[in-house]
Design a protein around this motif. Structure first.
Motif, PDB file in Angstrom:
ATOM      1  N   GLU A 183       0.841  -1.197   0.000  1.00 59.02           N
ATOM      2  CA  GLU A 183       0.000   0.000   0.000  1.00 59.02           C
ATOM      3  C   GLU A 183       0.881   1.254   0.000  1.00 59.02           C
ATOM      4  N   GLY A 184       0.665   2.126  -0.965  1.00 59.68           N
ATOM      5  CA  GLY A 184       1.463   3.333  -1.092  1.00 59.68           C
ATOM      6  C   GLY A 184       1.191   4.332   0.030  1.00 59.68           C
ATOM      7  N   ALA A 185       2.225   5.033   0.449  1.00 64.82           N
ATOM      8  CA  ALA A 185       2.102   6.055   1.491  1.00 64.82           C
ATOM      9  C   ALA A 185       3.043   7.204   1.171  1.00 64.82           C
ATOM     10  N   THR A 186       2.607   8.408   1.496  1.00 66.63           N
ATOM     11  CA  THR A 186       3.418   9.599   1.273  1.00 66.63           C
ATOM     12  C   THR A 186       3.425  10.461   2.528  1.00 66.63           C
ATOM     13  N   GLY A 187       4.484  11.250   2.680  1.00 61.66           N
ATOM     14  CA  GLY A 187       4.589  12.182   3.790  1.00 61.66           C
ATOM     15  C   GLY A 187       5.239  13.465   3.322  1.00 61.66           C
ATOM     16  N   ALA A 188       4.927  14.563   3.979  1.00 61.61           N
ATOM     17  CA  ALA A 188       5.487  15.848   3.589  1.00 61.61           C
ATOM     18  C   ALA A 188       5.614  16.760   4.801  1.00 61.61           C
ATOM     19  N   THR A 189       6.634  17.606   4.786  1.00 63.81           N
ATOM     20  CA  THR A 189       6.862  18.616   5.810  1.00 63.81           C
ATOM     21  C   THR A 189       7.252  19.910   5.123  1.00 63.81           C
ATOM     22  N   ASP A 190       6.738  21.024   5.618  1.00 63.79           N
ATOM     23  CA  ASP A 190       7.066  22.336   5.052  1.00 63.79           C
ATOM     24  C   ASP A 190       7.178  23.339   6.198  1.00 63.79           C
ATOM     25  N   GLY A 191       8.376  23.859   6.401  1.00 64.13           N
ATOM     26  CA  GLY A 191       8.598  24.834   7.467  1.00 64.13           C
ATOM     27  C   GLY A 191       9.191  26.115   6.917  1.00 64.13           C
ATOM     28  N   ALA A 196      14.714  37.276  18.087  1.00 60.64           N
ATOM     29  CA  ALA A 196      13.291  37.031  17.839  1.00 60.64           C
ATOM     30  C   ALA A 196      13.150  36.226  16.555  1.00 60.64           C
ATOM     31  N   GLN A 197      12.289  35.204  16.590  1.00 57.55           N
ATOM     32  CA  GLN A 197      12.049  34.367  15.416  1.00 57.55           C
ATOM     33  C   GLN A 197      10.563  34.104  15.269  1.00 57.55           C
ATOM     34  N   ARG A 198      10.097  34.177  14.030  1.00 55.43           N
ATOM     35  CA  ARG A 198       8.708  33.893  13.703  1.00 55.43           C
ATOM     36  C   ARG A 198       8.650  32.693  12.786  1.00 55.43           C
ATOM     37  N   ASP A 199       7.973  31.630  13.241  1.00 62.10           N
ATOM     38  CA  ASP A 199       7.741  30.442  12.422  1.00 62.10           C
ATOM     39  C   ASP A 199       6.401  30.627  11.716  1.00 62.10           C
ATOM     40  N   SER A 200       6.452  31.108  10.498  1.00 66.04           N
ATOM     41  CA  SER A 200       5.213  31.434   9.795  1.00 66.04           C
ATOM     42  C   SER A 200       4.437  30.204   9.371  1.00 66.04           C
ATOM     43  N   GLN A 201       5.143  29.072   9.185  1.00 65.76           N
ATOM     44  CA  GLN A 201       4.440  27.848   8.802  1.00 65.76           C
ATOM     45  C   GLN A 201       5.188  26.633   9.314  1.00 65.76           C
ATOM     46  N   LEU A 202       4.474  25.755  10.005  1.00 67.11           N
ATOM     47  CA  LEU A 202       4.951  24.435  10.394  1.00 67.11           C
ATOM     48  C   LEU A 202       3.873  23.439   9.971  1.00 67.11           C
ATOM     49  N   ARG A 203       4.102  22.766   8.856  1.00 67.78           N
ATOM     50  CA  ARG A 203       3.075  21.879   8.298  1.00 67.78           C
ATOM     51  C   ARG A 203       3.620  20.476   8.133  1.00 67.78           C
ATOM     52  N   GLN A 204       2.827  19.499   8.568  1.00 67.72           N
ATOM     53  CA  GLN A 204       3.156  18.094   8.381  1.00 67.72           C
ATOM     54  C   GLN A 204       1.926  17.363   7.864  1.00 67.72           C
ATOM     55  N   SER A 205       2.125  16.490   6.884  1.00 69.23           N
ATOM     56  CA  SER A 205       0.999  15.743   6.322  1.00 69.23           C
ATOM     57  C   SER A 205       1.437  14.325   5.974  1.00 69.23           C
ATOM     58  N   GLN A 206       0.483  13.408   6.043  1.00 69.44           N
ATOM     59  CA  GLN A 206       0.695  12.021   5.650  1.00 69.44           C
ATOM     60  C   GLN A 206      -0.564  11.506   4.977  1.00 69.44           C
ATOM     61  N   ALA A 207      -0.378  10.615   3.999  1.00 64.17           N
ATOM     62  CA  ALA A 207      -1.515  10.051   3.272  1.00 64.17           C
ATOM     63  C   ALA A 207      -1.183   8.628   2.837  1.00 64.17           C
ATOM     64  N   THR A 208      -2.220   7.803   2.689  1.00 67.04           N
ATOM     65  CA  THR A 208      -2.068   6.448   2.173  1.00 67.04           C
ATOM     66  C   THR A 208      -3.071   6.240   1.046  1.00 67.04           C
ATOM     67  N   ASP A 209      -2.796   5.248   0.196  1.00 69.59           N
ATOM     68  CA  ASP A 209      -3.706   4.965  -0.913  1.00 69.59           C
ATOM     69  C   ASP A 209      -5.081   4.549  -0.407  1.00 69.59           C
ATOM     70  N   ALA A 210      -5.117   3.780   0.666  1.00 66.75           N
ATOM     71  CA  ALA A 210      -6.395   3.247   1.140  1.00 66.75           C
ATOM     72  C   ALA A 210      -7.192   4.271   1.940  1.00 66.75           C
ATOM     73  N   LEU A 211      -6.529   5.065   2.770  1.00 66.79           N
ATOM     74  CA  LEU A 211      -7.239   5.963   3.685  1.00 66.79           C
ATOM     75  C   LEU A 211      -7.247   7.417   3.233  1.00 66.79           C
TER      76      LEU A 211
END
Length: 302
Positions: free
Chosen positions: A181-189, A214-229
């Motif tokens: 079963e295929g699965a993918t993951g991604a992160t974008d900071g 001073a630091q601003r984290d404008s985006q912290l994104r994590q995602s995961q997906a599978t073919d079935a779900l």
């Protein structure tokens, strides 16, 4: 050159400075010359780099360097498990990769500009994270881009000032099958920040260091997906961090010195005070014995 400060260092450098900090000082733009290189190595690695350097006016220097490295990787055959593993227990092109890197630096008087971009794609058909061994469609891919502008100057004869602003982005992605079963993951900071540091010399052997970051984290994104779900994780958030620090360095004699510092950080979800003290003995000009006590922390990044 590479500079290493051992021991907990969050009292000056903030989050993640657990067991020490490393400062990598790259070549000055004024020392670079134009040229090109070719390389070859194991794993059927091939690549090259090119540098273009120049001077602008009396105090301006710049250089641009580009690198490309490709590797086909190696083949792994687990013959004893051929009947139990997919693809007959064979993984081709293990750790094969494609790397593209661009780096630029310019110095104009007290100003210094540094920027870079690096992209890498790597084959991951060797069962990474427990995925199917030998799957040819498995890969990981990441990319990091950054820009850094810095000004170094002085106020009077005994106070040095350093002002820095930076912006950066990091992206990661992977794709690999688990039990077919295929699965993918991604992160974008994405983040940006600024830092002010003052160094004041109270006497020949007494230095007081202080600053704010001073630091601003404008985006912290994590995602995961599978073919079935389909999409099973899509986490998006942002945050900020503010830190102030002070450090007092005193040379009591040619052999003995002390260093005491404290930093306070406030970040999304918490705050932290990080003290540090050190007693330093230098019996000669080539060696040093240090007794260091301090604390360090890591701010959440997810």
């Amino acid at each position: 050159r590479v500079e290493v400060i051992r021991g907990p260092a969050s009292s000056v450098y903030g989050t993640s400075a657990f067991f020490g900090v490393i400062n990598i000082v790259t070549r000055s733009a004024s020392s670079m010359t134009s040229g090109a290189q070719l390389l070859a190595g194991s794993g059927r690695e091939r690549g090259g780099s090119a540098t273009l350097a120049g001077q602008a006016g009396d105090s301006g220097y710049w250089y641009l360097r580009a690198t490309r490295i490709d590797s086909r990787g190696t083949d792994i055959v687990l013959g004893q498990a051929a009947d139990r593993l997919p693809f007959g227990g064979r993984a081709s092109g293990v750790d094969g990769s494609e790397l593209t890197r661009v780096f630029a630096r310019a110095i104009f008087g007290a100003w210094r500009l540094t920027a870079g971009d690096a992209r890498r794609t790597q084959d991951a058909g060797f069962g990474l994270y427990g995925s199917d061994f030998g799957a040819p469609q498995s890969f990981v891919r990441d990319r990091q881009s950054f820009g850094d502008l810095r000004w170094d100057g002085s106020v009077g004869l005994v106070t040095d000032v350093s002002l820095r602003a930076y912006v950066a982005r990091y992206r990661y992605g992977d794709a690999m099958p688990f039990a077919g079963e295929g699965a993918t993951g991604a992160t974008d900071g994405r983040w940006a920040g600024t830092e002010l540091q003052l160094t004041h010399r109270l006497s020949a052997g007494h230095r007081l260091l202080g600053g704010i970051e001073a630091q601003r984290d404008s985006q912290l994104r994590q995602s995961q997906a599978t073919d079935a779900l389909g999409l099973v994780l899509d986490d998006r958030r942002s945050g900020s961090r503010l830190g102030v620090f002070v450090q007092d360095d005193i040379e009591w004699s040619a052999a003995w010195s002390t260093s005491a510092g404290l930093r306070y950080d406030r970040y999304r979800g918490g705050e932290q005070a990080s003290p540090r003290g050190a007693l330093i003995f230098r019996p000669d000009g080539r060696s040093a014995l240090k007794l260091v006590a301090g604390s360090a922390f890591r701010a959440p990044n997810a």
